[in-house]
Design a protein around this motif. Structure first.
Motif, short mmCIF file in Angstrom:
data_model
loop_
_atom_site.label_atom_id
_atom_site.label_comp_id
_atom_site.label_asym_id
_atom_site.label_seq_id
_atom_site.Cartn_x
_atom_site.Cartn_y
_atom_site.Cartn_z
N TRP A 154 0.56 3.24 -3.49
CA TRP A 154 -0.32 4.39 -3.32
C TRP A 154 0.25 5.30 -2.22
O TRP A 154 -0.29 5.39 -1.12
CB TRP A 154 -1.72 3.92 -2.93
CG TRP A 154 -2.36 3.04 -3.98
CD1 TRP A 154 -2.94 3.44 -5.14
CD2 TRP A 154 -2.44 1.61 -3.96
NE1 TRP A 154 -3.40 2.36 -5.85
CE2 TRP A 154 -3.10 1.22 -5.14
CE3 TRP A 154 -2.04 0.62 -3.05
CZ2 TRP A 154 -3.36 -0.11 -5.44
CZ3 TRP A 154 -2.28 -0.70 -3.35
CH2 TRP A 154 -2.93 -1.06 -4.52
N ILE A 190 0.82 -1.23 0.00
CA ILE A 190 0.00 0.00 0.00
C ILE A 190 0.85 1.27 0.00
O ILE A 190 0.66 2.14 -0.86
CB ILE A 190 -0.98 -0.02 1.19
CG1 ILE A 190 -2.09 -1.05 0.93
CG2 ILE A 190 -1.60 1.36 1.41
CD1 ILE A 190 -3.07 -1.21 2.09
N TRP A 228 -2.07 7.80 -0.35
CA TRP A 228 -3.28 7.27 0.29
C TRP A 228 -3.02 7.17 1.80
O TRP A 228 -2.42 6.22 2.28
CB TRP A 228 -3.61 5.91 -0.30
CG TRP A 228 -5.03 5.48 -0.05
CD1 TRP A 228 -6.06 6.24 0.40
CD2 TRP A 228 -5.57 4.17 -0.26
NE1 TRP A 228 -7.21 5.50 0.48
CE2 TRP A 228 -6.94 4.23 0.08
CE3 TRP A 228 -5.03 2.97 -0.72
CZ2 TRP A 228 -7.77 3.13 -0.01
CZ3 TRP A 228 -5.86 1.87 -0.81
CH2 TRP A 228 -7.22 1.95 -0.46
N LEU A 280 -7.77 -0.57 5.02
CA LEU A 280 -6.70 -1.27 5.75
C LEU A 280 -7.29 -2.16 6.83
O LEU A 280 -6.84 -3.30 7.04
CB LEU A 280 -5.73 -0.26 6.35
CG LEU A 280 -4.53 -0.84 7.12
CD1 LEU A 280 -3.69 -1.73 6.21
CD2 LEU A 280 -3.67 0.29 7.70
N LEU A 300 -7.90 5.89 4.41
CA LEU A 300 -7.25 4.58 4.35
C LEU A 300 -7.68 3.66 5.48
O LEU A 300 -7.48 2.44 5.40
CB LEU A 300 -5.72 4.77 4.37
CG LEU A 300 -4.84 3.52 4.33
CD1 LEU A 300 -5.12 2.69 3.08
CD2 LEU A 300 -3.37 3.90 4.39
#
Length: 549
Positions: free
Chosen positions: A160, A156, A163, A172, A168
């Motif tokens: 990204w 992640i 992000w 997540l 998030l």
């Protein structure tokens, strides 16, 4: 484990008799060479069958050879060490700093609490095991495949990078929850599998040695990951750590292909999961044990995020500082895991459990005197907390196994009930502490902010109260006929010469105690009869008798 193998070969720790868990008599075969304590093993030991330890492994199981059992225990121990390396990466310092870098440090308690929802997966896994007798496959799928999720989590911040923050949180959280639920299905199968495999007379030694290995692996990997992230504190560094952890974690599951699987009896087609769950909770001993560990678990949930924020924001500790602190704590964890395991073999579980709860309850005292830069006091708190935690955690699963033993099926449901009743309140404790208790404490103490010392110290005081309460409830656990009373153990610790205790502990850990020794805190035999530390006056646990369930 070499000491365990010696005991298997010589039979010095063999039980005087094997009792059937349900009260019925089942003929068992006793291996040649296990009748006498001789250093010369029998030629047929590798092929003779071991007695069925029916207080843990039920009587319907086929007996297995000594060689197969030893090999299985070794494979299980090594695999567990690999698993501990995986969890060092996905829990604790590494994941906490990832959350900080993703702008989610204020949600640390929420993410820690997700692990408490494992009971959902444990119940599902128990139903699958009881209904379809699909235990080994469930373990391999639940433990091995679930760990691949962390490749996505590690990617992640790499794929990204923008992000972050609130947007998030829920994606997540969904990934972490997917891992927790799937993994707990396999973990329930693993605990049931080990409960059917490990003979009860070797349980203390095995779980102690296993915990020594896992804590040693955790200590080294925690230091290694901390050093690596301190030098590579960027998205690529996180991805490398998580990728390595996934490879090691999958290897952990695959090693269990070499472990003997004593398949459980399949449940009748008319089995009712809810009825089995209720039946498992009818045991007053299991309910009392749940009460002890529920209070203890609540204290850990209140403490978890608070102590990290305290050390990070108030004491100003960095990644490498955390790694050094946790390394010393894990070394203590490794040493005392073996010690507590051997003490449980000699003194029973109840007394050492209460002692460890009291030790763990006192560890937050150091934080009341800690200021910015006082890494030493934080380390002392971590070390004492590790000393108590390792014993409380070590005694948990053998006691759960003992209190959920039923001939045939039912253990996996009892374990799932235990996990669920601990997990759901734990999740609520994490959530309520962060979102409600901290703001209330800030107003009550007049503190300038949520992360100010008065709020932290109030939380630590609550933690101590919960742990003392857990020790008080543990006094109501059933006492085995030959166990050492907890008050006797406390006096033994308090009155023993510290230098003699240290010397005895070194010998005890390095060599292992002989059958009948009181352990490293026992005074020499010349102590007066009736004194608090005289071995002759101390009721030692007889390995030939099962604990009262």
């Amino acid at each position: 484990m070499s000491n365990l193998k010696h005991e298997l070969n010589t039979g010095c720790n063999k039980p005087e008799g094997v009792e059937q868990a349900s009260g019925s008599a089942t003929p068992v075969s006793v291996p040649a060479g296990l009748h006498e304590c001789s250093d010369a093993p029998s030629e047929s030991q590798g092929t003779q069958r071991l007695p069925v330890p029916t207080s843990t492994s039920q009587g319907f199981h086929a007996v297995i050879t000594e060689r197969s059992l030893l090999r299985s225990m070794w494979f299980s121990g090594v695999a567990s060490m690999l698993g501990s390396i995986f969890f060092v990466a996905v829990q604790g310092t590494v994941f906490n700093f990832l959350l900080e870098d993703l702008g989610l440090l204020d949600k640390l308690g929420f993410f820690m609490g997700l692990s408490c929802l494992a009971g959902i997966g444990a119940l599902t896994g128990a139903w699958i095991q009881e209904r379809f007798a699909f235990r080994r496959g469930l373990f391999l799928w639940g433990i091995g495949a679930s760990r691949l999720v962390w490749l996505v989590i590690g990617a992640i911040p790499l794929l990204w990078p923008d992000w972050k923050g609130a947007e998030l949180q829920w994606p997540l959280a969904a990934l972490v929850l997917l891992f927790v639920i799937t993994h707990s299905m396999g973990a329930n199968a693993w605990m049931s599998w080990m409960g059917d495999l490990i003979p009860p007379e070797w349980a203390g030694r095995y779980w102690g040695l296993r915990q020594v290995g896992t804590s040693a692996a955790s200590a080294l990997s925690r230091f290694g990951f901390g050093w690596f992230l301190d030098s590579h504190h960027h998205p690529q560094g996180y991805f490398i750590v998580f990728a390595f952890a996934v490879v090691v974690g999958v290897a952990d599951a695959l090693l269990f292909l070499g472990v003997v699987h004593r398949a459980p009896v399949r449940a009748p087609s008319n089995s009712n999961m809810f009825r089995d769950l209720v039946a498992s909770l009818r045991s007053p001993n299991l309910r009392l044990l749940i009460g002890v560990y529920a209070l203890w678990n609540l204290s850990n949930c209140v403490m978890g995020a608070a102590v990290f924020r305290f050390a990070r924001l108030h004491v100003e500790m960095g990644i490498f500082d955390f790694s050094i602190c946790e390394l010393l704590a894990l070394i203590t964890y490794a040493i005392f895991s073996l010690l507590w395991g051997r003490m449980a073999d000699h003194h029973g579980h109840r007394g050492p459990l209460i002692v460890c709860l009291l030790v763990h309850a006192l560890c937050p005292v150091y934080y009341f005197f800690t200021g910015p830069g006082d890494f030493g006091l934080v380390t002392l708190g971590f070390v004492q907390g590790s000393l108590g935690f390792c014993g409380v955690f070590l005694f948990m699963w053998p006691m759960v196994i003992a209190y959920t033993t039923q001939k045939g099926r039912g253990r996996s449901v009892g374990i799932a009930a235990f996990t669920t009743l601990l997990g759901l309140p734990g999740f609520l404790a994490y959530w309520l502490t962060d979102d409600y208790l901290r703001p209330w404490l800030m107003d009550w103490t007049g503190a300038p902010g949520l992360d100010s010392p008065p709020v932290f110290l109030s939380l630590f005081a609550l933690v101590m109260v919960l742990r003392f309460a857990a020790a008080g409830v543990a006094l109501g656990l059933p006492a085995a006929e030959t166990e050492t009373p907890p008050g006797h153990l406390i006096r033994m610790f308090a009155q023993t010469n510290p230098l003699r205790a240290a010397m005895n502990m070194v010998r005890f850990v390095a060599v292992g105690s002989r059958a009948g020794e009181a352990g490293p805190f026992a005074e020499p035999a010349r102590a007066e009869a009736g004194s608090a530390c005289a071995p002759a006056a101390m009721p030692l646990r007889n390995p030939g008798k099962r604990e009262a369930e």
